[in-house]
Design a protein around this motif. Structure first.
Motif, short mmCIF file in Angstrom:
data_model
loop_
_atom_site.label_atom_id
_atom_site.label_comp_id
_atom_site.label_asym_id
_atom_site.label_seq_id
_atom_site.Cartn_x
_atom_site.Cartn_y
_atom_site.Cartn_z
N ARG A 342 0.84 -1.20 0.00
CA ARG A 342 0.00 0.00 0.00
C ARG A 342 0.88 1.26 0.00
NH1 ARG A 342 -3.08 -3.57 -0.63
NH2 ARG A 342 -4.92 -4.21 0.61
N GLU A 343 0.25 2.36 -0.41
CA GLU A 343 0.92 3.67 -0.27
C GLU A 343 -0.12 4.75 0.00
OE1 GLU A 343 1.89 5.86 -4.30
OE2 GLU A 343 2.69 3.80 -4.40
N GLU A 344 0.27 5.74 0.80
CA GLU A 344 -0.60 6.84 1.17
C GLU A 344 0.20 8.15 1.10
OE1 GLU A 344 -1.95 6.08 5.10
OE2 GLU A 344 -2.89 4.15 4.61
N VAL A 345 -0.48 9.23 0.67
CA VAL A 345 0.17 10.55 0.62
C VAL A 345 0.12 11.18 2.00
CG1 VAL A 345 0.10 12.87 -0.37
CG2 VAL A 345 -0.43 10.88 -1.79
N SER A 346 1.25 11.71 2.45
CA SER A 346 1.30 12.41 3.73
C SER A 346 1.17 13.91 3.47
CB SER A 346 2.61 12.13 4.45
OG SER A 346 2.70 12.92 5.60
N TRP A 347 0.20 14.56 4.14
CA TRP A 347 -0.02 15.99 3.98
C TRP A 347 0.59 16.79 5.13
CZ3 TRP A 347 -1.63 16.79 -0.71
CH2 TRP A 347 -2.38 15.82 -1.36
N ASP A 348 1.38 16.16 5.95
CA ASP A 348 1.91 16.82 7.14
C ASP A 348 3.37 17.22 6.94
OD1 ASP A 348 1.71 17.84 9.65
OD2 ASP A 348 2.23 15.98 10.67
N THR A 349 3.74 17.58 5.69
CA THR A 349 5.17 17.81 5.42
C THR A 349 5.65 19.19 5.86
OG1 THR A 349 4.58 18.55 3.21
CG2 THR A 349 5.17 16.24 3.46
N GLU A 350 4.74 20.15 6.08
CA GLU A 350 5.17 21.50 6.46
C GLU A 350 5.34 21.65 7.96
OE1 GLU A 350 5.95 23.76 4.24
OE2 GLU A 350 5.37 22.46 2.58
N SER A 351 4.95 20.64 8.73
CA SER A 351 4.97 20.76 10.18
C SER A 351 6.39 20.68 10.72
CB SER A 351 4.12 19.63 10.78
OG SER A 351 4.30 19.57 12.18
N SER A 352 6.56 21.28 11.89
CA SER A 352 7.87 21.18 12.56
C SER A 352 8.02 19.83 13.27
CB SER A 352 8.02 22.32 13.56
OG SER A 352 6.98 22.29 14.52
N HIS A 353 6.91 19.11 13.43
CA HIS A 353 6.94 17.75 13.98
C HIS A 353 6.08 16.85 13.10
CE1 HIS A 353 8.94 19.19 17.60
NE2 HIS A 353 8.03 20.15 17.68
N PRO A 354 6.55 16.56 11.88
CA PRO A 354 5.69 15.83 10.94
C PRO A 354 5.47 14.38 11.40
CG PRO A 354 7.90 16.05 10.07
CD PRO A 354 7.86 16.88 11.30
N GLN A 355 4.24 13.88 11.19
CA GLN A 355 3.95 12.48 11.50
C GLN A 355 2.78 12.01 10.64
OE1 GLN A 355 3.22 12.69 15.75
NE2 GLN A 355 1.00 12.69 15.43
#
Length: 430
Positions: A342-355
Motif C-alpha cells: 500500500r501507499e498513502e500521501v502524507s499531507w503533514d510535510t510542512e509541520s515542525s513535527h511531521p507524522q
C-alpha cells in the motif's frame, strides 16, 4: 564688400532689417571686418545693430556683438573659427527703436587671415560626453585686446538629442597679457548611453543554470558598444549579480533550482557614465533538481493493534530542491498468505513535527514502512522501518470444528484455532 542703410524714420519700434553673409565652410579662422554708423539728429538711438553667427542653419541664438549709438563711422572686427563639416553664416540685424535716424553697415569683408586686433582661438575642441556627465575644457586665444572686448565660445552638438546648458558663454575679462585663457565648464546631455530594445532570449533551462541569447543588437541611445553585461536577480528578494559577457550568448550558472529570475542586459559606450540602464527583463524559472536525499530518522510514535503512527526529521527546500513535491508512505505486510503493498500521501510535510498514522492494519503483523520524497525531477527514499502491530482479541472458535467424545466420567473436546488469532493464544476456557 557689402552695404546696408536703414532709415528708421516712420518705422515702428521693433521692426527689423537683415543683411545675410554667404555661408563660410573653410577649416580656418575668418576675420569679419566692417564699418558701421548709428546716429540721429536728436542724439537718441534710432535702433540697435546686432551681429549673429548662425551655425549649420540652426537657430539664430544671441547676438555676439551689438551697438546702439555711435554718431560717427566706426570699424569693428569679429574673429570666427570653424571646422568641416560645420558651416556658419554671419547675420547683421537692425532693430528700430521708433525714433528717426540712420543705421548703416559698409565695407563688410571676410578676410582669410587673422584680425589685426581681435584675439583668435588657437584650437577648438570637440568634446563628447555621456548623458548627465560634465565636460571641462580650455580654449586659448592669441591677440591684442582691451577690457571692452568680449570673447564668445560657441558650442555645437552633432547629436539630435543634445541639450547643452548655455550655448554661448560671454567671457569678459580685463586682459593685460597677450594670451587670454578662458576656462569653461559646460553641462552636456549629449550621447545617450545605449539600452537594449528587447529582452534576452532563453536558449535552454537547467536546475542550476540558464542559457540566454543577449538579443542586444537593436538599441535605444548611442553606440559604439564597448562592453556587455548580464544582470540577473531573483524575482522575490533583493539578491542580484552582474557578469561581463564577451559573446552573444551566455550561461548563467550556480542558480537555485525552481526559482524565478529576471535577466537584463546592460550595454556600455565609451566615456564616464556610458553604461545605460538595464534593458527589458526576461522572466524565467529554473527547473527542479533531484531531491538531495530521502527523509531521515524515521521513527515510531505509537503502536496499536490496527494502526501505527510514525514521525521523521523535518526537511525543507534545501532537501526537496523544488517547491512542488509530495511525500508518500509506502508499507507492506503479509495477510492471508499474500503480501499486501500500500501507499498513502502524507499531507503533514510542512509541520515542525511531521507524522503520519497508518490505519486498517492487521493485529500482530510485521509491517515494513518507508517514506518516498518525489518532485518532477526524481525521487529519494528513507531507510525501511519494520514494526509489529500489537495483539488483539482473537476471533471465535469455529463452532463446526468442536467435536466431543463421551466417556463414563469425562467428555473429551477438540476444536480448531480461531480463523484470526491476532496474537499468541494463551488460554481456552470451556
Amino acid at each position: 564688400g557689402s552695404f546696408m542703410l536703414v532709415n528708421t524714420s516712420g518705422r515702428f519700434a521693433g521692426q527689423k532689417a537683415h543683411l545675410l553673409m554667404p555661408h563660410l565652410k573653410e577649416n580656418d579662422t575668418h576675420c569679419i571686418d566692417f564699418h558701421y554708423y548709428v546716429s540721429s539728429k536728436s542724439g537718441a538711438s534710432p535702433g540697435t545693430l546686432n551681429v549673429y553667427v548662425k551655425v549649420n542653419d540652426g537657430p539664430i541664438g544671441n547676438p555676439v556683438w551689438n551697438t546702439s549709438i555711435t554718431a560717427t563711422w566706426n570699424r569693428a572686427e569679429l574673429a570666427i573659427s570653424t571646422f568641416w563639416p560645420n558651416f556658419y553664416q554671419v547675420v547683421f540685424e537692425v532693430v528700430t527703436s521708433g525714433l528717426s535716424g540712420y543705421v548703416a553697415i559698409d565695407e563688410v569683408k571676410v578676410l582669410g587671415h587673422p584680425c589685426t586686433k581681435t584675439p583668435h582661438f588657437l584650437r577648438l575642441q570637440s568634446v563628447e560626453v555621456n548623458a548627465g556627465q560634465f565636460a571641462t575644457f580650455q580654449c586659448t586665444a592669441n591677440g591684442g585686446t582691451d577690457s571692452s572686448d568680449r570673447l564668445w565660445l560657441q558650442v555645437i552638438s552633432f547629436f539630435p538629442n543634445a541639450l547643452i546648458s548655455g550655448e554661448r558663454r560671454d567671457f569678459e575679462k580685463n586682459v593685460t597679457r597677450e594670451k587670454l585663457w578662458a576656462h569653461v565648464v559646460v553641462t552636456y546631455y549629449f550621447s545617450e548611453p545605449p539600452v537594449p530594445i528587447a529582452p534576452p532570449q532563453l536558449s535552454s533551462v537547467g536546475a542550476t543554470y540558464l542559457w540566454i541569447q543577449l538579443n542586444a543588437n537593436s538599441i535605444n541611445g548611442d553606440g559604439p558598444i564597448i562592453q556587455r553585461e548580464v544582470e540577473y536577480r531573483t524575482s522575490s528578494g533583493s539578491w542580484y549579480d552582474i557578469q561581463p559577457v564577451d559573446s552573444t550568448s551566455y550561461k548563467i550558472g550556480h542558480l537555485d533550482p525552481d526559482t524565478e529570475y529576471e535577466i537584463s542586459v546592460l550595454l556600455t559606450r565609451p566615456g564616464e557614465g556610458g553604461t545605460g540602464s538595464p534593458g527589458p527583463a526576461l522572466k524565467t524559472r529554473t527547473k527542479c533538481a533531484d531531491p538531495m536525499r530521502g527523509p531521515r530518522r524515521l521513527e515510531v510514535v505509537e503502536i496499536k493493534s490496527r494502526q501505527i503512527t510514525i514521525c521523521w526529521e523535518p526537511f525543507g527546500y534545501n532537501v526537496t530542491r523544488c517547491h512542488q513535491y509530495n511525500l508518500t508512505v509506502h508499507y507492506r505486510y503479509q495477510a492471508g498468505g499474500q503480501e499486501q503493498v500500500r501507499e498513502e500521501v502524507s499531507w503533514d510535510t510542512e509541520s515542525s513535527h511531521p507524522q503520519h498514522t497508518i490505519t486498517n492494519l492487521s493485529p500482530y503483523t510485521n509491517v515494513s514502512i518507508k517514506l518516498v520524497l518525489m518532485n518532477p525531477e526524481g525521487r529519494k527514499e528513507s531507510q525501511e522501518l519494520v514494526v509489529q502491530t500489537d495483539e488483539d482479541v482473537p476471533s471465535a472458535v469455529p463452532l463446526e470444528s468442536i467435536q466431543g467424545s463421551t466417556f463414563e466420567e469425562k467428555i473429551f473436546l477438540q476444536w480448531r484455532e480461531p480463523a484470526q488469532t491476532y496474537g499468541v493464544i494463551t488460554l481456552y476456557e470451556v
